[in-house]
Design a protein around this motif. Structure first.
Motif, PDB file in Angstrom:
ATOM      1  N   GLN A  54       3.101  -5.669   3.065  1.00  0.00           N
ATOM      2  CA  GLN A  54       2.367  -6.758   3.719  1.00  0.00           C
ATOM      3  C   GLN A  54       3.178  -8.056   3.716  1.00  0.00           C
TER       4      GLN A  54
ATOM      5  N   SER B  46       3.808   0.791   2.673  1.00  0.00           N
ATOM      6  CA  SER B  46       3.425  -0.116   3.755  1.00  0.00           C
ATOM      7  C   SER B  46       3.372  -1.522   3.173  1.00  0.00           C
TER       8      SER B  46
ATOM      9  N   THR C 238       0.884  -1.158   0.000  1.00  0.00           N
ATOM     10  CA  THR C 238       0.000   0.000   0.000  1.00  0.00           C
ATOM     11  C   THR C 238       0.925   1.212   0.000  1.00  0.00           C
TER      12      THR C 238
ATOM     13  N   GLN D  91      -4.129   6.017   6.121  1.00  0.00           N
ATOM     14  CA  GLN D  91      -2.958   6.380   6.938  1.00  0.00           C
ATOM     15  C   GLN D  91      -1.731   6.630   6.066  1.00  0.00           C
ATOM     16  N   VAL D  92      -1.568   5.811   5.034  1.00  0.00           N
ATOM     17  CA  VAL D  92      -0.407   5.953   4.144  1.00  0.00           C
ATOM     18  C   VAL D  92      -0.471   7.282   3.389  1.00  0.00           C
TER      19      VAL D  92
ATOM     20  N   LYS E 261      -6.062  -5.596   3.639  1.00  0.00           N
ATOM     21  CA  LYS E 261      -4.997  -4.797   4.263  1.00  0.00           C
ATOM     22  C   LYS E 261      -4.855  -3.426   3.589  1.00  0.00           C
TER      23      LYS E 261
ATOM     24  N   GLU F 147      -7.414  -1.211   5.077  1.00  0.00           N
ATOM     25  CA  GLU F 147      -7.069  -0.806   6.440  1.00  0.00           C
ATOM     26  C   GLU F 147      -6.020   0.303   6.472  1.00  0.00           C
ATOM     27  N   ARG F 148      -5.107   0.288   5.494  1.00  0.00           N
ATOM     28  CA  ARG F 148      -3.920   1.141   5.588  1.00  0.00           C
ATOM     29  C   ARG F 148      -3.901   2.356   4.675  1.00  0.00           C
TER      30      ARG F 148
END
Length: 340
Positions: free
Chosen positions: A38, A36, A19, A63-64, A56, A59-60
């Motif tokens: 995984q 990010s 990500t 924030q990224v 995933k 989820e990320r």
């Protein structure tokens, strides 16, 4: 909104299991490049599990993006465009990035730019090689792709060779698993090969009938598996390092020989490599020597820019942006998107 002298692009990449978000200014000035990974999760399964990758990403991704903007010292209000990988790749993973990019672009009334993943890898070479401009020849080698591409201009490509079966990186992963190294295969085989004899075992270098530039690594992979099975049946111990080194040499020999043939055939004076496998030091060394021998300038990105990242997507998008290309809200994920 900024002047045309400074084009600020937020780029998003989510085609596989990274990500990533980046802020790129004027194509070659990377203000942030957040990735990010995984890898720890997928290592448990011996490879990328698409459903887990998609979850995933969801989820990320926010924030990224927030981290990329913060690192660049910018907000969404400072941007001129939003770029995103829309193919090829895992469809669920791609959809997360595309949906996010469309949401940001729509909310902030920004132009939207869909970028081809392989075009991104090729464009990674522009970031650190400020003097590199088309035309040039590029070998893209990764877990999902092995392409030999003529870069005629920014955004103008001709694929002169591609794999007919396994990509080089895919073969690395499968052979690494077979000899007990695990996932991800590329770095593990490279490390094991350092302690091995590359001439210990001869594995075939495949030629594809009817094409000078196409690749095939399935037979090579099968040859390694047959060798391992033969050792097992005869109760002969397997030297893991020798198998890794011999296999790696076979892959590199094919990649370099195809590249050299294309260099000579097309008369190019600039050659680049890109993609995850392009960070392999043995491949870089062999390609560098081949280019030097032929007085061809050799270009390659840093390892962090060889892996999937968003900076390369922002770089590719910049040249689309200044050429006036824009995508609509109907932009969608295209898992088998072709280049050129």
């Amino acid at each position: 909104m900024n002047s045309v002298q400074e084009v600020r692009i937020l780029a998003i990449e989510s085609s596989c299991d990274e990500t990533a978000a980046a802020v790129v200014v004027n194509g070659r000035d990377v203000r942030s490049n957040i990735i990010s990974s995984q890898i720890d999760i997928h290592t448990l399964y011996g490879g990328v599990v698409p459903e887990i990758a998609s979850r995933k990403h969801m989820e990320r991704i926010n924030q990224v993006i927030a981290q990329a903007l913060d690192t660049a010292g910018m907000s969404l209000d400072d941007l001129d465009a939003v770029a995103v990988t829309y193919g090829p790749g895992l469809v669920g993973a791609l959809l997360v990035g595309v949906a996010e990019a469309k949401a940001v672009a729509y909310a902030k009334k920004l132009p939207l730019l869909g970028v081809h993943h392989i075009e991104g890898h090729i464009s990674a070479n522009y970031i650190e090689n400020k003097d590199l401009e088309p035309p040039f020849l590029c070998l893209v080698v990764s877990g999902g792709h092995t392409h030999l591409v003529q870069v005629r201009d920014y955004g103008v490509y001709e694929v002169v060779g591609r794999t007919r079966d396994d990509a080089a990186g895919e073969a690395f992963d499968k052979v690494a698993r077979a000899i007990g190294l695990g996932y991800p295969g590329g770095p593990k085989i490279e490390k094991a090969a350092c302690a091995g004899n590359a001439d210990a075992i001869y594995f075939p270098r495949a030629k594809v009938g009817g094409s000078d530039y196409d690749f095939s690594f399935s037979g090579l992979k099968s040859s390694v598996l047959n060798y391992l099975n033969g050792c097992k049946m005869k109760n002969i111990p397997v030297n893991q390092a020798d198998v890794a080194a011999s296999f790696q040499k076979a892959v590199i020999d094919v990649l370099v020989s195809h590249a050299v043939h294309a260099m000579e055939q097309y008369g190019v004076k600039k050659f680049a490599i890109a993609g995850g496998v392009a960070s392999n030091t043995a491949l870089r060394s062999s390609m560098k020597a081949a280019c030097k021998e032929r007085d061809v300038h050799f270009y390659y990105p840093s390892p962090v820019l060889c892996t999937d990242n968003a900076a390369m997507i922002g770089t590719a998008a910049y040249y689309d942006y200044i050429a006036g290309r824009r995508d609509g809200w109907n932009l969608n994920a295209v898992p088998n998107l072709k280049l050129g």
